[in-house]
Scaffold this motif. Structure first.
Motif, short mmCIF file in Angstrom:
data_model
loop_
_atom_site.label_atom_id
_atom_site.label_comp_id
_atom_site.label_asym_id
_atom_site.label_seq_id
_atom_site.Cartn_x
_atom_site.Cartn_y
_atom_site.Cartn_z
N ASP A 55 -56.96 136.72 -75.41
CA ASP A 55 -57.11 135.99 -73.82
C ASP A 55 -57.75 135.96 -73.13
O ASP A 55 -59.15 136.30 -73.08
N GLN A 72 -50.61 129.89 -68.16
CA GLN A 72 -49.94 130.54 -69.12
C GLN A 72 -48.16 130.31 -69.15
O GLN A 72 -48.25 129.44 -69.11
N SER A 95 -54.52 128.99 -76.24
CA SER A 95 -53.22 129.01 -75.63
C SER A 95 -52.91 129.91 -76.51
O SER A 95 -51.80 130.79 -76.46
N GLU A 102 -55.61 128.02 -63.52
CA GLU A 102 -54.91 129.26 -64.64
C GLU A 102 -53.98 129.28 -65.03
O GLU A 102 -52.33 128.91 -64.24
N PRO A 142 -46.67 134.93 -72.30
CA PRO A 142 -48.28 135.19 -72.86
C PRO A 142 -48.67 135.92 -74.04
O PRO A 142 -49.60 135.86 -74.90
N HIS A 143 -47.79 137.69 -73.93
CA HIS A 143 -47.77 138.07 -74.78
C HIS A 143 -47.85 138.58 -76.43
O HIS A 143 -47.67 139.22 -76.92
N SER A 199 -46.94 126.57 -76.01
CA SER A 199 -47.57 127.23 -75.12
C SER A 199 -47.24 127.12 -74.02
O SER A 199 -47.23 128.06 -73.11
N ASN A 245 -51.28 131.87 -74.38
CA ASN A 245 -51.54 132.93 -73.51
C ASN A 245 -52.10 132.30 -72.04
O ASN A 245 -52.23 131.00 -72.23
N ARG A 246 -52.46 133.34 -71.25
CA ARG A 246 -53.22 132.79 -70.27
C ARG A 246 -55.07 132.51 -70.48
O ARG A 246 -55.22 132.67 -71.47
N HIS A 247 -55.07 131.52 -69.58
CA HIS A 247 -56.70 130.23 -69.70
C HIS A 247 -56.02 129.52 -68.51
O HIS A 247 -55.79 129.53 -67.92
#
Length: 219
Positions: free
Chosen positions: A20, A94, A15, A92, A98-99, A75, A80-82
């Motif tokens: 990412d 995020q 995260s 999935e 996320p940025h 998180s 982050n997207r993961h």
């Protein structure tokens, strides 16, 4: 830049990776290779996503999260997207932003003294270029006479948006925490999502009520 006032952060979690899963690479607003707090003297703890970390509970200690709560809230706010695996199912996930970059303030271990939270707010205002503060810690609610709430008033005056936990009580009257009018008192609601494998029952007939059944591992 989101400042997380909580129990620290799991700095190695995906995260909070610099790049990412979708190959988005973060930019450090402090400049390449410039990190603050614990990270200024401990290379490898921070990166261009997690740009600063502090331990205001034990000033000489690590900001690593021993509890998990701070990593969870960080998180949720800016992870982050993961892809996470839960119960054998890939999901999935995020955070809300996320940025965003993250600054972690460890103020709980496990108690959360007000002096540590105030030190975190002061650092956010004076040193860390924080745009948003997240405070997922509840307690008594007397904002005009509570030093932490008054620190949030200072943060708001400095142009920082403060998101503070509404607490885990309710639904009765006057059960919301962190009600200072200078910050947002935020809570979560339920949702209908289920993390599970999908089971379809077939046979000589295919009853519609036995299709798309959420199935999770059990005994």
């Amino acid at each position: 830049v989101i400042g997380m006032i909580d129990s620290g952060i799991n700095h190695a979690h995906p995260s909070f990776a610099a790049t990412d899963e979708a190959s988005y690479t973060h930019t450090n607003p402090y400049g390449a290779g410039v990190y603050k707090g614990y990270c200024a003297t401990n290379p490898g703890f921070c990166n261009d996503k997690l740009i600063a970390a502090y331990n205001f509970y034990t000033p000489d200690g690590s900001p690593e999260d021993n509890d998990g709560h701070g990593s969870h809230t960080a998180s949720t706010a800016g992870g982050n997207r993961h892809t996470a695996t839960y119960g054998g199912v890939d999901v999935e996930i995020q955070g809300v932003a996320p940025h965003a970059n993250i600054v972690a303030y460890k103020v709980c271990d496990p108690s959360c003294p007000g002096s540590a939270s105030i030190a975190a707010v002061n650092s956010a205002i004076l040193n860390d270029q924080v745009d948003v503060l997240n405070y997922s810690i509840s307690g008594s609610d007397n904002p005009w006479n509570d030093n932490v709430d008054l620190a949030f008033l200072d943060a708001t005056a400095a142009g920082i948006f403060v998101s503070a936990s509404a607490g885990n009580s309710g639904p009765g009257a006057s059960t919301v925490a962190n009600t200072g009018p200078w910050n947002a008192s935020v809570g979560a609601s339920n949702h209908g999502r289920v993390v599970a494998n999908v089971l379809h029952v077939t046979g000589p007939t295919t009853p519609p009520e036995l299709q798309n059944i959420p199935s999770i591992p059990g005994d």
